[in-house]
Write an enzyme that holds these catalytic residues in place. Structure first.
Site, PDB file in Angstrom:
ATOM      1  N   LYS A   1      -5.549 -11.109  -6.855  1.00 11.85           N
ATOM      2  CA  LYS A   1      -6.839 -11.536  -6.303  1.00 11.85           C
ATOM      3  C   LYS A   1      -7.926 -10.527  -6.674  1.00 11.85           C
ATOM      4  O   LYS A   1      -7.638  -9.374  -6.959  1.00 11.85           O
ATOM      5  CB  LYS A   1      -6.737 -11.647  -4.787  1.00 11.85           C
TER       6      LYS A   1
ATOM      7  N   LYS B   1       0.829  -1.212   0.000  1.00 11.83           N
ATOM      8  CA  LYS B   1       0.000   0.000   0.000  1.00 11.83           C
ATOM      9  C   LYS B   1       0.860   1.257   0.000  1.00 11.83           C
ATOM     10  O   LYS B   1       0.481   2.264  -0.596  1.00 11.83           O
ATOM     11  CB  LYS B   1      -0.975  -0.023   1.171  1.00 11.83           C
TER      12      LYS B   1
ATOM     13  N   LYS C   1     -11.705  -5.103  -3.863  1.00 10.00           N
ATOM     14  CA  LYS C   1     -12.674  -4.012  -3.903  1.00 10.00           C
ATOM     15  C   LYS C   1     -12.105  -2.805  -4.608  1.00 10.00           C
ATOM     16  O   LYS C   1     -12.797  -2.114  -5.321  1.00 10.00           O
ATOM     17  CB  LYS C   1     -13.015  -3.588  -2.476  1.00 10.00           C
TER      18      LYS C   1
END
Ligand code: ADP
Length: 326
Positions: free
Chosen positions: A189, A107, A192
């Protein structure tokens, strides 16, 4: 105990990695499930869509089968005891180990202009969520393994230093192993916040699902019988295992092994099976999302149950730490 961040629409990964287990657990255990709005702030500082996102995640969880009468369903920021325990656990978390966390490094790379302290201490907040209810089973997907290991370290450190208060939390899944639902572009993967076109959301309309599956990455057809499957094909079969009937899967396995497979047919079938699974959840979630009174009732009673449990844990924590001054 588990949570899902309010950072967007829920997808097949959230369902099969986490929610499916919540639904089964709620009848067997004393469960707490929450919408992690505070965790969302670590990467989504813009709060314009936060309210809608919190309501939608809650509505989608209920549409998937979570029953607010059985499990406590709440919103993380409605239980301020979370922040108190987070503060105390922060004293037991070391900068070095936090900096080594894979999700932190990922991140930080994605948002180099917003590497905030909340992002660094994300696993501590998660440990606080779990420890707040002295939970031992945490239904999560495979991507959360490292965070769970860190949660174990923090609570073990607490127990070791101040006395046994917390059980050791472990990732939990009803199957044999934790699940990772792959994205449709051949790598990573479903998520969202990334690869919107490579992720199937529980809110996707039928036609959009067909389009996404049609675009999914495939590979060249096998040249020898019983060849190993290339990763992108393996991923399509993995999705099929989640939503299709046993004999459908077997038919395509046989076609692959006998060199008669047509990836177009496989995709058409997969799309229809995903639609059969997603469409009732989508329609139910819309109804729940529009019933604001009901959502308010769920969140209020869920928070009350969660706070009761949290306050009794904090009492134990403070007494163990010698912070009961009178
Ligand atoms: P996201 O990565 O989409 O933002 P969260 O971080 O809110 O999702 O994760 C919520 C839950 O869903 C966690 O238990 C996580 O392990 C699970 N999960 C998310 N994506 C997947 C996936 N692709 N496969 C399996 N489980 C997943």
């Amino acid at each position: 105990m588990s949570g899902i961040r309010s950072t967007g629409f829920l997808h097949l990964g959230n369902y099969f990695g986490a929610i499916r287990n919540y639904v089964r657990m709620q009848t067997e255990f004393n469960c707490f499930f929450m919408v992690a709005d505070l965790h969302a702030l670590t990467t989504h500082p813009d709060t314009k869509e936060l309210k809608e996102s919190v309501q939608r995640v809650l509505a989608e969880n209920i549409a998937c089968g979570l029953d607010p009468e059985k499990a406590a369903l709440y919103c993380q920021s409605h239980v301020p005891e979370t922040a108190e325990l987070y503060l105390l656990l922060n004293m037991l978390a070391y900068k070095g180990e936090l900096e080594k966390t894979v999700t932190f490094k990922e991140k930080a790379r994605q948002h180099p202009d917003n590497v905030n302290a909340g992002l660094l201490t994300y696993p501590v907040l998660q440990a606080a969520d779990i420890a707040l209810h002295r939970a031992d089973l945490v239904p999560v997907g495979k991507d959360q393994e490292q965070h769970l290991e860190m949660a174990r370290n923090f609570v073990n450190r607490f127990n070791h230093r101040y006395g046994d208060v917390f059980p050791e939390p472990h990732a939990f899944n009803f199957g044999d192993e934790l699940i990772k639902v792959p994205s449709l572009d051949g790598g990573g993967k479903m998520s969202k916040s990334q690869n919107q076109y490579a992720t199937i959301y529980l809110s996707d309309e039928d036609e959009l699902i067909r389009k996404k599956i049609k675009k999914a990455k495939t590979d060249i057809a096998p040249e020898k019988p019983n060849s190993p499957k290339p990763e992108s094909i393996q991923n399509l079969f993995l999705l099929m295992k989640l939503v299709s009937e046993e004999d459908t899967i077997q038919k395509f396995e046989d076609d692959f092994n006998h060199l008669t497979i047509r990836y177009g047919d496989l995709k058409n079938q997969l799309a229809e099976d995903i639609i059969r699974f997603v469409s009732p959840i989508r329609e139910r979630a819309k109804e729940i999302f529009n019933d604001k009174e009901y959502l308010k009732k769920v969140m209020t009673s869920g928070a009350a149950r969660a706070r009761e449990s949290a306050q009794s844990t904090l009492k134990l924590v403070k007494s163990a730490m010698g912070m009961d001054y009178f």
